[in-house]
Scaffold this motif. Structure first.
Motif, PDB file in Angstrom:
ATOM      1  N   LEU A   1       0.825  -1.205   0.000  1.00 25.50           N
ATOM      2  CA  LEU A   1       0.000   0.000   0.000  1.00 25.50           C
ATOM      3  C   LEU A   1       0.862   1.259   0.000  1.00 25.50           C
ATOM      4  N   TRP A   2       1.935   1.244   0.770  1.00 27.18           N
ATOM      5  CA  TRP A   2       2.841   2.385   0.782  1.00 27.18           C
ATOM      6  C   TRP A   2       3.359   2.676  -0.619  1.00 27.18           C
ATOM      7  N   LEU A   3       3.793   1.632  -1.305  1.00 26.47           N
ATOM      8  CA  LEU A   3       4.380   1.800  -2.630  1.00 26.47           C
ATOM      9  C   LEU A   3       3.377   2.408  -3.597  1.00 26.47           C
ATOM     10  N   GLY A   4       2.146   1.903  -3.590  1.00 31.87           N
ATOM     11  CA  GLY A   4       1.132   2.416  -4.489  1.00 31.87           C
ATOM     12  C   GLY A   4       0.775   3.863  -4.205  1.00 31.87           C
ATOM     13  N   VAL A   5       0.642   4.208  -2.927  1.00 36.47           N
ATOM     14  CA  VAL A   5       0.249   5.573  -2.562  1.00 36.47           C
ATOM     15  C   VAL A   5       1.358   6.561  -2.900  1.00 36.47           C
ATOM     16  N   ILE A   6       2.598   6.212  -2.595  1.00 30.89           N
ATOM     17  CA  ILE A   6       3.708   7.144  -2.836  1.00 30.89           C
ATOM     18  C   ILE A   6       3.899   7.398  -4.327  1.00 30.89           C
ATOM     19  N   MET A   7       3.705   6.384  -5.160  1.00 32.47           N
ATOM     20  CA  MET A   7       3.938   6.533  -6.591  1.00 32.47           C
ATOM     21  C   MET A   7       2.723   7.055  -7.350  1.00 32.47           C
ATOM     22  N   LEU A   8       1.588   7.205  -6.684  1.00 39.70           N
ATOM     23  CA  LEU A   8       0.376   7.641  -7.377  1.00 39.70           C
ATOM     24  C   LEU A   8       0.527   8.999  -8.073  1.00 39.70           C
ATOM     25  N   PRO A   9       1.117  10.028  -7.430  1.00 41.10           N
ATOM     26  CA  PRO A   9       1.281  11.309  -8.137  1.00 41.10           C
ATOM     27  C   PRO A   9       2.115  11.188  -9.410  1.00 41.10           C
ATOM     28  N   ALA A  10       3.154  10.341  -9.387  1.00 40.24           N
ATOM     29  CA  ALA A  10       3.998  10.162 -10.568  1.00 40.24           C
ATOM     30  C   ALA A  10       3.203   9.527 -11.704  1.00 40.24           C
ATOM     31  N   VAL A  11       2.372   8.548 -11.374  1.00 38.57           N
ATOM     32  CA  VAL A  11       1.558   7.897 -12.404  1.00 38.57           C
ATOM     33  C   VAL A  11       0.581   8.895 -13.019  1.00 38.57           C
ATOM     34  N   ILE A  12      -0.049   9.717 -12.184  1.00 38.90           N
ATOM     35  CA  ILE A  12      -0.994  10.719 -12.684  1.00 38.90           C
ATOM     36  C   ILE A  12      -0.271  11.719 -13.592  1.00 38.90           C
ATOM     37  N   ALA A  13       0.925  12.151 -13.176  1.00 44.42           N
ATOM     38  CA  ALA A  13       1.689  13.098 -13.993  1.00 44.42           C
ATOM     39  C   ALA A  13       2.097  12.475 -15.322  1.00 44.42           C
ATOM     40  N   GLY A  14       2.480  11.203 -15.298  1.00 45.97           N
ATOM     41  CA  GLY A  14       2.848  10.539 -16.541  1.00 45.97           C
ATOM     42  C   GLY A  14       1.681  10.407 -17.493  1.00 45.97           C
ATOM     43  N   ILE A  15       0.518  10.095 -16.970  1.00 46.40           N
ATOM     44  CA  ILE A  15      -0.683  10.000 -17.804  1.00 46.40           C
ATOM     45  C   ILE A  15      -1.056  11.368 -18.365  1.00 46.40           C
ATOM     46  N   ALA A  16      -0.857  12.416 -17.565  1.00 47.68           N
ATOM     47  CA  ALA A  16      -1.152  13.776 -18.039  1.00 47.68           C
ATOM     48  C   ALA A  16      -0.279  14.138 -19.229  1.00 47.68           C
ATOM     49  N   TYR A  17       1.003  13.745 -19.193  1.00 51.42           N
ATOM     50  CA  TYR A  17       1.878  14.028 -20.335  1.00 51.42           C
ATOM     51  C   TYR A  17       1.415  13.270 -21.571  1.00 51.42           C
ATOM     52  N   ILE A  18       1.009  12.004 -21.390  1.00 54.89           N
ATOM     53  CA  ILE A  18       0.546  11.224 -22.538  1.00 54.89           C
ATOM     54  C   ILE A  18      -0.688  11.877 -23.161  1.00 54.89           C
ATOM     55  N   ALA A  19      -1.556  12.439 -22.326  1.00 54.03           N
ATOM     56  CA  ALA A  19      -2.779  13.063 -22.832  1.00 54.03           C
ATOM     57  C   ALA A  19      -2.513  14.403 -23.497  1.00 54.03           C
ATOM     58  N   LEU A  20      -1.557  15.201 -22.935  1.00 54.07           N
ATOM     59  CA  LEU A  20      -1.341  16.558 -23.426  1.00 54.07           C
ATOM     60  C   LEU A  20      -0.170  16.670 -24.397  1.00 54.07           C
ATOM     61  N   ALA A  21       0.814  15.772 -24.265  1.00 53.89           N
ATOM     62  CA  ALA A  21       1.996  15.776 -25.144  1.00 53.89           C
ATOM     63  C   ALA A  21       2.678  17.138 -25.170  1.00 53.89           C
ATOM     64  N   ASP A  22       2.780  17.784 -24.024  1.00 57.75           N
ATOM     65  CA  ASP A  22       3.427  19.081 -23.905  1.00 57.75           C
ATOM     66  C   ASP A  22       4.796  18.900 -23.248  1.00 57.75           C
ATOM     67  N   ARG A  23       5.824  19.548 -23.794  1.00 59.23           N
ATOM     68  CA  ARG A  23       7.186  19.368 -23.285  1.00 59.23           C
ATOM     69  C   ARG A  23       7.304  19.764 -21.819  1.00 59.23           C
ATOM     70  N   TRP A  24       6.678  20.887 -21.447  1.00 56.98           N
ATOM     71  CA  TRP A  24       6.788  21.331 -20.073  1.00 56.98           C
ATOM     72  C   TRP A  24       6.038  20.401 -19.112  1.00 56.98           C
ATOM     73  N   VAL A  25       4.945  19.835 -19.575  1.00 51.75           N
ATOM     74  CA  VAL A  25       4.239  18.833 -18.759  1.00 51.75           C
ATOM     75  C   VAL A  25       5.108  17.593 -18.591  1.00 51.75           C
ATOM     76  N   GLY A  26       5.830  17.248 -19.653  1.00 59.27           N
ATOM     77  CA  GLY A  26       6.735  16.107 -19.559  1.00 59.27           C
ATOM     78  C   GLY A  26       7.843  16.348 -18.556  1.00 59.27           C
ATOM     79  N   LEU A  27       8.432  17.559 -18.572  1.00 59.21           N
ATOM     80  CA  LEU A  27       9.468  17.885 -17.593  1.00 59.21           C
ATOM     81  C   LEU A  27       8.914  17.836 -16.174  1.00 59.21           C
TER      82      LEU A  27
END
Length: 468
Positions: free
Chosen positions: A205-231
């Motif tokens: 559970l710790w692992l999933g909760v801690i990495m959740l923001p990173a997963v959301i950010a990665g999905i956001a880049y895939i959806a928007l394909a913006d360089r600054w979002v990727g950074l």
């Protein structure tokens, strides 16, 4: 001379009772005679107490009587602690694969040309170091040295980070890659080892909760394909991985009593070196077998490279089914009287586990194939590679069972045989360099690997003691 009936005070039941359940395992009268003689029963006693000429005549009558009785069920002992944790263990593959959400953003930042080879190399390094450290840590915990186990895990983390830095640095210099490649490769390896540490302490559970923001950010880049979002996604990912590493290190420091006296780690490690070396060899061979099959396609044949994603997602399922087999096997030992009965039931449990794993991995492997079909990139080679990875998954399930039996050297030999088919076969056979021939050879090697392990497992089920 015909035997006369024994007196009512000395019945067959009185004779058989002292022999216990061992009498029901006899397959011929001579075995019963041996049991009677071991209890001090002589020909004279057979004549005087039971009315038979000798022990052998009495044993024949006792054997006939035993066959009319119901087998006694073994005494019910306290149920063993179950090792299988369905939800937590089945999610392990998904948890290990969480950083994949950041791959598009990381590739856009440094370029897939440099990133993918670096990740393949550091993944192999992390596989070997993480497996070796976990093997030694489990051994030390089993012996009652939790603080020493924590030191082993921390040492594995340090060794892995140093190795990844050197490896990625050399790769960046050789290929003219950016310095960011080193940072990303080190971050990936740190997550790989630290996530294994969290799972070691059952903190899924710790692992999933801690990495959740990173997963959301990665999905956001895939959806928007913006360089600054990727950074931003990469920065969030680095912070989340730092949180995973910090949590893992704190867990290792919190194990055991501070004042607990444990022998020096060097002495403990040296005493387990003989068992650690085969484990390291096994981890190295498995990493080499799987990663070399995919490494040559990560740049120019992504359809083949992603076809094995189902195996990564299903690794937790393989782990769960292996623990479930151990639980079922130990329960079976309590329900049977004869080793042959356990062997038959054990083979059924192995077959059941293999079939479930193959079916589940097939379903998971269909996901990337459907994606390729929708994108118009589905090829014969990608389908063959997916089938090969499903077969490898079935072999890894059996390998987990054999590893629990301590047959690591057997596993190394079996994996070496698969490596003799692929990639060695690719170098020796005409046309082995083509993608189609290569993936077919890999599928053949995977099938050979599975068959060898099934034979080893079938023979290993004859030893019932290891499941008690």
């Amino acid at each position: 001379m015909t035997a006369v009936e024994p007196s009512t005070s000395r019945s067959m039941d009185d004779l058989i009772e002292p022999m216990g359940t061992g009498a029901f395992r006899a397959v011929e009268p001579l075995q019963v005679a041996a049991m009677l003689e071991s209890q001090g029963l002589s020909d004279r006693i057979a004549r005087e107490r039971y009315g038979h000429d000798d022990v052998f005549s009495l044993a024949e009558a006792a054997y006939t009587h035993i066959k009319t009785l119901d087998r006694p069920r073994p005494p019910l002992a306290e149920a063993p602690l179950k090792r299988a944790r369905p939800l937590a263990q089945m999610l392990h593959g998904l948890l290990y694969g969480l950083p994949a959400a950041l791959l598009p953003a990381a590739s856009g930042l440094v370029g897939a040309r440099w990133l993918m080879p670096g990740l393949v190399l550091t993944t192999g390094l992390g596989w070997v170091i993480g497996s070796g450290a976990a093997h030694l840590a489990y051994t030390l915990v089993g012996r009652g040295y939790p603080r020493s186990a924590g030191r082993v895990l921390r040492s594995g983390m340090l060794l892995g980070v140093l190795g990844a830095t050197a490896m990625a640095g050399l790769l960046a210099l050789a290929m003219g890659g950016p310095l960011a490649l080193v940072a990303l490769c080190v971050t990936q390896l740190a997550f790989q080892i630290a996530s294994g540490m969290l799972l070691f302490y059952r903190r899924e559970l710790w692992l999933g909760v801690i990495m959740l923001p990173a997963v959301i950010a990665g999905i956001a880049y895939i959806a928007l394909a913006d360089r600054w979002v990727g950074l931003l996604a990469v920065c969030v990912g680095v912070v989340c991985v730092a949180g995973v590493v910090g949590s893992a290190l704190l867990l290792t420091l919190a194990q055991g009593e501070p004042a607990a006296a444990e022998p020096p780690l060097r002495r403990l490690s040296r005493s387990h070196l003989r068992g650690l070396l085969p484990a390291l060899a096994w981890a190295t061979l498995t990493a080499l077998f799987l990663l070399q099959a995919e490494a040559r396609y990560v740049l120019d044949r992504s359809d083949i490279a992603v076809a094995g994603a189902g195996l990564v997602l299903g690794m937790g399922l393989l782990e769960y089914r292996a623990h479930r087999f151990d639980d079922d096997a130990r329960a079976s030992v309590r329900d049977v009287c004869y080793p042959a009965d356990f062997t038959r039931r054990g083979r059924w449990l192995v077959a059941k586990g293999v079939l479930i794993c193959l079916a589940a991995l097939s379903a998971l492997s269909s996901l990337p194939l459907v994606f390729l079909y929708v994108k118009g990139g589905l090829t014969t080679e990608s389908v063959t590679m997916a089938v090969a990875h499903v077969t490898v998954g079935g072999a890894y399930f059996v390998a987990f069972l054999l590893a629990n039996q301590g047959k690591v050297i057997h596993l190394c030999l079996a994996q070496a045989a698969a490596l003799a088919v692929h990639p060695t076969g690719r170098l020796l056979l005409p046309g082995g360099g083509s993608a189609q021939a290569d993936v077919l050879l890999f599928a053949a090697a995977a099938l050979l690997f599975l068959l060898i392990l099934l034979v080893l497992m079938s023979r290993g089920l004859r030893d019932v003691r290891q499941y008690r």
